[in-house]
Structure formats: C-alpha cells, structure tokens
Scaffold this motif. Structure first.
Motif, PDB file in Angstrom:
ATOM      1  N   ALA A 145       2.171   2.967   5.794  1.00  0.00           N
ATOM      2  CA  ALA A 145       1.156   3.537   6.967  1.00  0.00           C
ATOM      3  C   ALA A 145       1.197   2.789   8.000  1.00  0.00           C
ATOM      4  CB  ALA A 145      -0.183   3.385   6.213  1.00  0.00           C
ATOM      5  N   ALA A 146       1.245   1.348   7.985  1.00  0.00           N
ATOM      6  CA  ALA A 146       1.434   0.672   9.214  1.00  0.00           C
ATOM      7  C   ALA A 146       2.384   0.823   9.948  1.00  0.00           C
ATOM      8  CB  ALA A 146       1.327  -0.834   8.795  1.00  0.00           C
TER       9      ALA A 146
ATOM     10  N   PRO B  88      -7.657   0.104  -4.288  1.00  0.00           N
ATOM     11  CA  PRO B  88      -6.680  -0.164  -3.103  1.00  0.00           C
ATOM     12  C   PRO B  88      -5.213   0.274  -3.213  1.00  0.00           C
ATOM     13  CG  PRO B  88      -7.224  -2.080  -4.555  1.00  0.00           C
ATOM     14  CD  PRO B  88      -8.133  -1.070  -5.173  1.00  0.00           C
ATOM     15  N   PRO B  89      -5.011   0.758  -2.091  1.00  0.00           N
ATOM     16  CA  PRO B  89      -3.418   1.493  -2.152  1.00  0.00           C
ATOM     17  C   PRO B  89      -2.629   0.343  -2.410  1.00  0.00           C
ATOM     18  CG  PRO B  89      -4.138   1.346   0.000  1.00  0.00           C
ATOM     19  CD  PRO B  89      -5.483   0.936  -0.928  1.00  0.00           C
ATOM     20  N   GLU B  90      -1.428   0.628  -2.921  1.00  0.00           N
ATOM     21  CA  GLU B  90      -0.320  -0.254  -3.345  1.00  0.00           C
ATOM     22  C   GLU B  90       0.220  -0.819  -1.919  1.00  0.00           C
ATOM     23  OE1 GLU B  90       2.626   1.912  -5.275  1.00  0.00           O
ATOM     24  OE2 GLU B  90       1.152   2.755  -6.954  1.00  0.00           O
ATOM     25  N   PRO B  91       1.081  -2.036  -2.081  1.00  0.00           N
ATOM     26  CA  PRO B  91       1.242  -2.760  -0.709  1.00  0.00           C
ATOM     27  C   PRO B  91       2.396  -1.945  -0.111  1.00  0.00           C
ATOM     28  CG  PRO B  91       1.284  -4.235  -2.818  1.00  0.00           C
ATOM     29  CD  PRO B  91       0.950  -2.809  -3.019  1.00  0.00           C
TER      30      PRO B  91
ATOM     31  N   GLU C 246      -2.839   5.706   4.542  1.00  0.00           N
ATOM     32  CA  GLU C 246      -2.955   5.274   3.221  1.00  0.00           C
ATOM     33  C   GLU C 246      -3.428   6.371   2.405  1.00  0.00           C
ATOM     34  OE1 GLU C 246      -5.133   1.921   3.346  1.00  0.00           O
ATOM     35  OE2 GLU C 246      -3.800   0.685   4.602  1.00  0.00           O
TER      36      GLU C 246
ATOM     37  N   SER D 148      -1.024   8.017  -0.589  1.00  0.00           N
ATOM     38  CA  SER D 148      -1.429   7.484  -1.963  1.00  0.00           C
ATOM     39  C   SER D 148      -2.091   8.784  -2.738  1.00  0.00           C
ATOM     40  CB  SER D 148      -2.551   6.575  -2.105  1.00  0.00           C
ATOM     41  OG  SER D 148      -3.693   7.124  -1.531  1.00  0.00           O
TER      42      SER D 148
ATOM     43  N   GLU E  96      -4.069   4.117  10.356  1.00  0.00           N
ATOM     44  CA  GLU E  96      -3.513   3.425   9.091  1.00  0.00           C
ATOM     45  C   GLU E  96      -4.346   3.809   7.703  1.00  0.00           C
ATOM     46  OE1 GLU E  96      -3.173  -0.696   9.259  1.00  0.00           O
ATOM     47  OE2 GLU E  96      -1.906  -0.626  11.138  1.00  0.00           O
ATOM     48  N   ALA E  97      -5.762   3.903   7.815  1.00  0.00           N
ATOM     49  CA  ALA E  97      -6.470   4.323   6.851  1.00  0.00           C
ATOM     50  C   ALA E  97      -6.185   5.836   6.337  1.00  0.00           C
ATOM     51  CB  ALA E  97      -7.901   3.928   7.185  1.00  0.00           C
TER      52      ALA E  97
ATOM     53  N   ARG F 146       0.777   0.892   2.128  1.00  0.00           N
ATOM     54  CA  ARG F 146       0.162  -0.123   3.194  1.00  0.00           C
ATOM     55  C   ARG F 146       1.200  -0.112   4.336  1.00  0.00           C
ATOM     56  NH1 ARG F 146      -4.755  -3.746   2.522  1.00  0.00           N
ATOM     57  NH2 ARG F 146      -6.191  -2.610   1.035  1.00  0.00           N
ATOM     58  N   ARG F 147       2.421  -0.545   3.854  1.00  0.00           N
ATOM     59  CA  ARG F 147       3.078  -1.106   4.682  1.00  0.00           C
ATOM     60  C   ARG F 147       3.953   0.157   5.563  1.00  0.00           C
ATOM     61  NH1 ARG F 147       4.578  -4.893   0.676  1.00  0.00           N
ATOM     62  NH2 ARG F 147       6.074  -3.602  -0.229  1.00  0.00           N
TER      63      ARG F 147
END
Length: 175
Positions: A143-144, A134-137, A164, A168, A160-161, A140-141
């Motif tokens: 990308a959001a 899973p990508p790092e937080p 990410e 990454s 978003e996906a 994710r932020r």
C-alpha cells in the motif's frame, strides 16, 4: 388564455426542510396515540438518553378518566425489560422535563406491541463491527508503494489506509 397562465404558480420559497413538510403528519400521528408533544417521538434519544433509546421505544400515552397524570407505555425486548424497569423513575423525570410539567404519572413496560399496532419489535441498532486486525506487513509495504508518488502527506496517509483495506479483503483478487 395565455400560455404563461397555464403554468402552475411557484410559491417562491425555494427548498423547504423535510421536517417542515412532515410536521403536520407527525403531529397527527402522534396525537392519535396520545402524544401531545411530538418532540417526545422525534427526539426520543435526546429525551431519555442514547442507552435507553436503544432498548426501549415509546408506544402510547394513556390518559386517566380524571385527567390527573398520564401513563406512558414503552416497548422493549424481554432481555432489556429489567434494565428499563430499573430506569423508570429517571425516564419519567426526563419525559416530564420534555413536557415542562408533571404530565406523566406512571411509566409501564410492555414486551409486545399493544393490540392494533403494526410494529411489534423494538428497532435495534446495527450489529457491532468485528474487531479489525492490523494488516500484515507485506500488505502495508504494498500500500505504501502504491501511494508513494503522492506529495501531500495527509492524502498519502489516507490512500495508504484505503490501500491496506482493499488489499486485505479476503476472497478478493488483490492488486
């Protein structure tokens, strides 16, 4: 001679499926190796199942002198040969179901190509993909934030996906 007569005539059928164009060539190639039913070659995974098709390929069908039952030769790797050997009754049953009668009496397994055939290897599927982490937080932020202006929720989630995955990727300049 008129200019219109010099043009080649069209058949008027439009596009044809590739299978229709190659049907005669596939049949001729199959018959040269003893395959009376080309479906056995073209639909091998459907006939024997995906797990067997991934490790074994049909090479030829040899007919006996009396014509009573044929021998199907399968090509496989050394490591998969015992697995294929255990499945021979099931393979013979499924191949005979493809023919519609008891055409195959024996199934043999070879680990190398018979003399004269160019393909000496079993076609392997693609290598399994490595497990994704899973990508790092923070990724994710980011990308959001990048996809935040999109109103459609499904499109925003897809962006978003994608973001990410792009952010990454190792060794790439991010952003």
């Amino acid at each position: 001679m008129r200019e219109r007569d010099a043009e080649p005539r069209r058949r008027g059928r439009g596009f044809e499926a590739a299978a229709g164009l190659l049907r005669e060539r596939i049949r001729a190639a199959g018959e040269s190796r003893g395959f009376a039913v080309s479906r056995l070659l073209t639909h091998w995974p459907e006939v024997v199942g995906a797990e067997i098709a991934a490790i074994a390929l049909p090479v030829k069908i040899g007919y006996g002198r009396e014509g009573l039952g044929a021998t199907l030769t399968l090509l496989t790797t050394g490591a998969a040969a015992p697995i294929v050997q255990m499945q021979l009754p099931r393979i013979r049953e499924r191949v005979n179901a493809c023919y519609g009668y008891n055409a195959i009496a024996r199934v043999t397994v070879t680990q190398t190509a018979p003399t004269g055939f160019a393909e000496g290897q079993v076609a392997f599927g693609p290598a399994p993909k490595p497990a994704s982490h899973p990508p790092e937080p923070e990724i994710r932020r980011e990308a959001a934030v990048l996809s935040g202006g999109v109103q459609d929720p499904a499109l925003r989630a897809a962006l978003e996906a994608l973001g990410e995955k792009v952010l990454s990727r190792p060794g790439q300049k991010k952003g």
